[in-house]
Design an enzyme around this catalytic site. Structure first.
Site, PDB file in Angstrom:
ATOM      1  NE  ARG A 207      -3.249   2.266   3.135  1.00 54.54           N
ATOM      2  CZ  ARG A 207      -2.781   3.308   3.638  1.00 54.54           C
ATOM      3  NH1 ARG A 207      -2.389   3.100   4.862  1.00 54.54           N
ATOM      4  NH2 ARG A 207      -3.777   5.210   2.861  1.00 54.54           N
TER       5      ARG A 207
ATOM      6  CG  HIS B  41      -1.061   9.002   3.345  1.00 57.71           C
ATOM      7  ND1 HIS B  41      -1.492   7.068   3.741  1.00 57.71           N
ATOM      8  CD2 HIS B  41      -0.576   9.133   4.743  1.00 57.71           C
ATOM      9  CE1 HIS B  41      -0.514   7.279   4.603  1.00 57.71           C
ATOM     10  NE2 HIS B  41      -0.529   8.453   5.455  1.00 57.71           N
TER      11      HIS B  41
ATOM     12  CD  GLU C 172      -4.766   7.429   9.783  1.00 56.37           C
ATOM     13  OE1 GLU C 172      -4.374   8.501  10.099  1.00 56.37           O
ATOM     14  OE2 GLU C 172      -4.146   6.455   9.933  1.00 56.37           O
TER      15      GLU C 172
ATOM     16  CG  ASN D 217      -4.920   3.065   8.594  1.00 56.20           C
ATOM     17  OD1 ASN D 217      -5.056   1.864   7.914  1.00 56.20           O
ATOM     18  ND2 ASN D 217      -4.817   4.798   8.024  1.00 56.20           N
TER      19      ASN D 217
ATOM     20  CE1 TYR E 100       0.369   2.691  13.593  1.00 53.30           C
ATOM     21  CE2 TYR E 100      -1.749   3.706  12.636  1.00 53.30           C
ATOM     22  CZ  TYR E 100      -0.795   2.907  12.897  1.00 53.30           C
ATOM     23  OH  TYR E 100       0.052   2.883  11.045  1.00 53.30           O
TER      24      TYR E 100
ATOM     25  CD  GLU F 213      -1.278   4.076   8.477  1.00 60.18           C
ATOM     26  OE1 GLU F 213      -1.032   4.379   9.619  1.00 60.18           O
ATOM     27  OE2 GLU F 213      -1.890   4.473   6.870  1.00 60.18           O
TER      28      GLU F 213
HETATM   29  C1  FCB Z   1      -1.192   7.191  10.667  1.00 55.33           C
HETATM   30  C2  FCB Z   1      -1.141   8.222   9.454  1.00 55.33           C
HETATM   31  C3  FCB Z   1       0.747   7.211   8.397  1.00 55.33           C
HETATM   32  C4  FCB Z   1       1.436   7.230   9.648  1.00 55.33           C
HETATM   33  C5  FCB Z   1       1.065   6.954  11.350  1.00 55.33           C
HETATM   34  C6  FCB Z   1       1.838   6.318  12.703  1.00 55.33           C
HETATM   35  O1  FCB Z   1      -2.217   8.189  11.286  1.00 55.33           O
HETATM   36  O2  FCB Z   1      -1.824   6.951   8.677  1.00 55.33           O
HETATM   37  O3  FCB Z   1       1.148   8.159   7.705  1.00 55.33           O
HETATM   38  O4  FCB Z   1       2.375   8.290  10.388  1.00 55.33           O
HETATM   39  O5  FCB Z   1      -0.545   6.989  11.567  1.00 55.33           O
END
Ligand code: FCB
Length: 445
Positions: free
Chosen positions: A77, A121, A166, A293, A295, A352
């Site tokens: 990607r 992006h 995002e 995405n 985290y 992500e």
């Molecule tokens: C996300 C972004 C990516 C990267 C990660 C850590 O928000 O899409 O570009 O910076 O965080």
């Protein structure tokens, strides 16, 4: 742990973004982006870091493809830099920009790697920002035109398209919080978000027309919200966070309306989406997959004094990454199950997931990153559990292929499974890359 087998055809990939890896920001006719301008503004990016040379991927893309091939990755990607294609945002196309991505796509296909192309992006052409940026409705039609130009050139070979990455970040974080380019505080973020969604909706048919049979989706970032306590107030605050962050984008895309409770909250902040007739139908037109995405989660405490949405973030005991983001894999499982149950987006991809740690090259020449390996392993187990519960997850893209420019953090945060020595541009696969290679080869954890 017993072996966790993934279904045949599950895609193992890595993700990057143009501004974070390419460098060469003034080469071959590329126009200025809002991130070039933001980096050049003192105090915005740590250490005054800029998009040059980043990973010099613009010149080293062949080596980077070879690296992915060596790691046995099935999919990649990456994003396209709008200012390389249309340096003035609209109008004159820059053939050299299209040629670069054309070669990249051919190189990936030759290596047996499936390209997943993200069109936006975050590197908006600066000229469009000067004309009002995302709060200006014209930016949405400019995006649809740009999508058409790219899809016409690559659409015969690229079968997977992601319109936006995002949109929460390119609206709220960029025009309200001001931490990302263009760095505007308390600006018209809700208008920006609406025009981003509209841009997505307008681009979908353009991509489909130029790339028949292609799969088109969008990538959202999610912040699953847990209340800090069982109190009614904290639960309501967590629901608000979920509204601002998650439902604000999911509802228009999958239900054709903005969430009513959030419209009321935004009205109190003197913001409302500038919806025109037909916009919501355009935004809600069916798409083929949802990119997720993930985290970390958020733990929310009600706080009427806090201003804005009226809550603060708790920092529970636990494990944290170098971003100070809590490691909480079960929230990923819950998120996937909830998306599937409440919004039924069809096929999902993790576009992500990953973690920053302060990696160093060891005396033996390797980069030993057990925390990252563990992070990925635990999140893959969460994905597997969600799939066992019936979620149609089709692939997992680790963020990131290699260390790169981490936005306002500059080069101080390393997310790669491959280490980049920025002085020499040497790439060293970290232990987590070797782990990921084994998982992809076995299609099992
Ligand atoms: C996300 C972004 C990516 C990267 C990660 C850590 O928000 O899409 O570009 O910076 O965080």
């Amino acid at each position: 742990m017993t072996q966790l087998q993934f279904p045949a055809g599950f895609l193992w990939g890595s993700a990057t973004a143009s501004f974070q890896i390419e460098g060469a920001t003034t080469e071959d006719g590329r126009g200025e982006s809002i991130w070039d301008r933001f980096c050049a503004t003192p105090g915005k990016v740590m250490n005054g870091d800029t998009g040059d040379p980043a990973c010099d991927h613009y010149h080293r893309w062949r080596d980077d493809i070879a690296l992915m091939k060596d790691l046995g990755l099935h999919a990649y990607r990456f994003s396209i830099a709008w200012p390389r294609i249309l340096p003035r945002g609209t109008g004159q196309v820059n053939p050299a920009g299209l040629d670069f991505y054309d070669r990249l796509v051919d190189g990936l296909l030759e290596a047996g790697i499936t390209p997943f192309v993200t069109l936006y992006h975050w590197d908006l052409p600066q000229v469009l920002e000067d004309a009002g940026g995302w709060p200006n409705r014209n930016t949405a039609s400019a995006f649809a035109h740009y999508a058409d130009v790219v899809a016409r050139r690559l659409g015969d070979r690229v079968r997977h398209w992601i319109t936006l990455n995002e949109p929460w970040c390119s609206s709220v974080l960029s025009y309200w919080i001001g931490e990302h380019a263009p760095g505007i505080k308390n600006g018209p973020a809700v208008a920006a978000a609406h025009h981003l969604l509209l841009a997505h909706g307008l681009a979908v048919p353009a991509i489909r027309a130029a790339s028949p049979g292609a799969q088109v989706g969008i990538t959202l970032n999610f912040s699953p919200a847990d209340p800090a306590s069982d109190s009614e107030a904290d639960r309501a605050a967590a629901r608000r966070h979920d509204g601002f962050f998650n439902r604000w984008f999911l509802d228009p895309l999958y239900r054709g309306s903005y969430p009513v409770d959030m419209l009321e909250h935004y009205a109190k902040l003197n913001q409302s989406p500038p919806v025109q007739g037909g916009d919501l139908a355009t935004i809600a037109a069916p798409i083929d997959f949802l990119g997720v995405n993930y985290y970390n989660r958020a733990v929310i405490r009600d706080d009427p004094e806090a201003g804005g949405p009226g809550y603060t973030f708790e920092r529970p005991e636990g494990e944290y990454t170098h971003m100070d983001w809590e490691v909480h894999p079960d929230s990923l499982r819950r998120l996937l199950e909830r998306l599937h149950a409440e919004y039924a987006p069809g096929p999902l991809y993790i576009t992500e997931n990953g973690a920053a740690y302060p990696d160093e090259v060891a005396p033996d020449g390797g980069v030993h990153d057990p925390d990252r390996t563990r992070y990925i392993e635990r999140h893959l187990a969460a994905c597997h559990a969600a799939m066992m519960a019936g979620v149609p997850l089709k692939g997992y893209f680790v963020w990131s292929l290699m260390d790169n420019f981490e936005w306002a953090w500059g080069y101080t945060r390393r997310f790669g499974i491959v280490y980049v020595d920025y002085a020499t541009q040497r790439r060293i696969p970290k232990d987590s890359a070797l782990f990921f290679r084994r998982v992809a080869a076995a299609n099992a954890l």
